[in-house]
Design an enzyme around this catalytic site. Sequence first.
Site, PDB file in Angstrom:
ATOM      1  CG  HIS A 210      -0.398 -41.976  35.034  1.00  0.00           C
ATOM      2  ND1 HIS A 210      -0.032 -42.252  33.732  1.00  0.00           N
ATOM      3  CD2 HIS A 210      -1.174 -43.009  35.437  1.00  0.00           C
ATOM      4  CE1 HIS A 210      -0.566 -43.414  33.377  1.00  0.00           C
ATOM      5  NE2 HIS A 210      -1.260 -43.892  34.386  1.00  0.00           N
TER       6      HIS A 210
ATOM      7  CG  HIS B 258      -2.007 -45.986  38.637  1.00  0.00           C
ATOM      8  ND1 HIS B 258      -3.029 -45.049  38.646  1.00  0.00           N
ATOM      9  CD2 HIS B 258      -1.910 -46.424  37.363  1.00  0.00           C
ATOM     10  CE1 HIS B 258      -3.524 -44.936  37.438  1.00  0.00           C
ATOM     11  NE2 HIS B 258      -2.860 -45.768  36.635  1.00  0.00           N
TER      12      HIS B 258
END
Length: 166
Positions: free
Chosen positions: A70, A85
């Site tokens: 992620h 992010h």
Amino acid sequence: MFSKWRKKSAESKVVEVVAPITGRSVALAEVPDEAFAAGHMGQGIAIEPEEGKLISPFDGTVIHVIKSSHAVMVENEEGLQFLFHIGINTVSLKGDGFKSHVAVGQKVKAGQVLIDFDIAKIKQAGYPVITPIIVTNADEVADSLEKITGPVMAGRDVILKAVLKS
């Protein structure tokens, strides 16, 4: 007036970073996570994505890939390090909905896909998909980062400008 700008650019290197995701760039203060919103993670900007594709906004080197895919960190050729992010608290998905296409140490080119992600799956799980883009070594920047908000297309529109320390 313009001579001041020319002098500055002759002495210092200006780095422009284009959007790594298509969507809408917003101030970090809009990120629903105090660590990002208050700047504790570093200076930067965030993007509300419209497409589930994170590309490299510049030529560089992958310096970290989070195991759950992620998030990724990439260093550009000038030595600035960026954290991308995807979403907030998405580590809880344990990689479900994310597919990384890069590994630590890999050289990447501008426009190369770093991570594919499923926006619907992230939202369905109850997580915000807003994506902070953080300069993790902002001490290398001479002045504060210029952040450009609004609609952006990945690989095309500038979202950050930084003057590097000489």
